[in-house]
Motif scaffolding. Structure first.
Motif, PDB file in Angstrom:
ATOM      1  N   SER A  37       0.816  -1.218   0.000  1.00  0.00           N
ATOM      2  CA  SER A  37       0.000   0.000   0.000  1.00  0.00           C
ATOM      3  C   SER A  37       0.852   1.271   0.000  1.00  0.00           C
ATOM      4  O   SER A  37       0.503   2.248  -0.669  1.00  0.00           O
ATOM      5  N   ARG A  40       2.324   1.681  -3.495  1.00  0.00           N
ATOM      6  CA  ARG A  40       1.228   2.027  -4.407  1.00  0.00           C
ATOM      7  C   ARG A  40       0.848   3.497  -4.234  1.00  0.00           C
ATOM      8  O   ARG A  40       0.628   4.205  -5.211  1.00  0.00           O
ATOM      9  N   GLN A  41       0.783   3.960  -2.994  1.00  0.00           N
ATOM     10  CA  GLN A  41       0.425   5.357  -2.734  1.00  0.00           C
ATOM     11  C   GLN A  41       1.484   6.300  -3.307  1.00  0.00           C
ATOM     12  O   GLN A  41       1.155   7.317  -3.917  1.00  0.00           O
ATOM     13  N   LEU A  44       1.128   6.402  -7.049  1.00  0.00           N
ATOM     14  CA  LEU A  44      -0.040   7.203  -7.422  1.00  0.00           C
ATOM     15  C   LEU A  44       0.259   8.697  -7.297  1.00  0.00           C
ATOM     16  O   LEU A  44      -0.102   9.483  -8.178  1.00  0.00           O
ATOM     17  N   THR A  97      -7.722   3.966  -3.686  1.00  0.00           N
ATOM     18  CA  THR A  97      -6.402   3.597  -3.176  1.00  0.00           C
ATOM     19  C   THR A  97      -6.263   3.982  -1.708  1.00  0.00           C
ATOM     20  O   THR A  97      -5.723   3.223  -0.902  1.00  0.00           O
ATOM     21  N   ILE A 105      -9.984  -0.631  -6.335  1.00  0.00           N
ATOM     22  CA  ILE A 105      -8.764  -0.120  -6.963  1.00  0.00           C
ATOM     23  C   ILE A 105      -8.637  -0.688  -8.374  1.00  0.00           C
ATOM     24  O   ILE A 105      -8.399   0.055  -9.333  1.00  0.00           O
TER      25      ILE A 105
END
Length: 159
Positions: A37, A40-41, A44, A97, A105
């Motif tokens: 996570s 991924r953040q 993004l 997200t 997602i």
């Protein structure tokens, strides 16, 4: 000049914008393959920053010039409308997200990726060649140089 030659020249003139499109594709890919996570953040956030920077420069330089010309106005307006849809889909992806719900997602990622793919290909294969034919090579070179100046003024983006 045959259309194929003009299209090839247009690709050369608009190469800096196409290179930015490739960065968008790579950043989206980095997001899509991130499983943790936190990673991924971060992916993004990088995508969002880059999209904002590219889109602002594109709106003020490329689309501004194309909207001013009757022969390119409709395609430019279509691209602008797609940008608004892309912004909404990217916001929805960011919201999903932040909640960490995997199925949401993936659903929003698919919607964003699909629209982004269509949009980038439309610009690269339709809008840019049409602009090149309608505005001419020198005007397009000036537009692209202005785009590069605006992008540079926004700050270098580190990948």
């Amino acid at each position: 000049m045959p259309q194929a030659d003009a299209d090839a020249e247009a690709r050369g003139v608009f190469a800096p914008l196409c290179a930015d499109h490739d960065v968008k594709r790579c950043l989206l890919r980095a997001f899509s393959i991130s499983s943790a996570s936190r990673a991924r953040q971060r992916a993004l956030e990088r995508l969002q920053r880059f999209v904002r920077m590219h889109d602002r420069a594109e709106h003020t330089t490329v689309y501004g010039a194309l909207l001013a010309n009757a022969r390119t106005r409709a395609l430019a307006q279509q691209a602008i409308d797609e940008h608004h849809d892309l912004d909404a889909k990217l916001s929805a992806l960011a919201e999903a997200t932040s909640r960490g719900v995997e199925h949401a997602i993936q659903e929003r990622l698919g919607a964003y990726r699909s629209l982004l793919t269509v949009h980038l290909l439309r610009e690269e294969q339709e809008l840019f060649p049409h602009a090149y034919r309608a505005l001419g090579p020198e005007r397009c070179r000036r537009i692209v140089r202005r785009f590069q100046d605006v992008r540079a003024a926004a700050g270098a983006f580190e990948i």
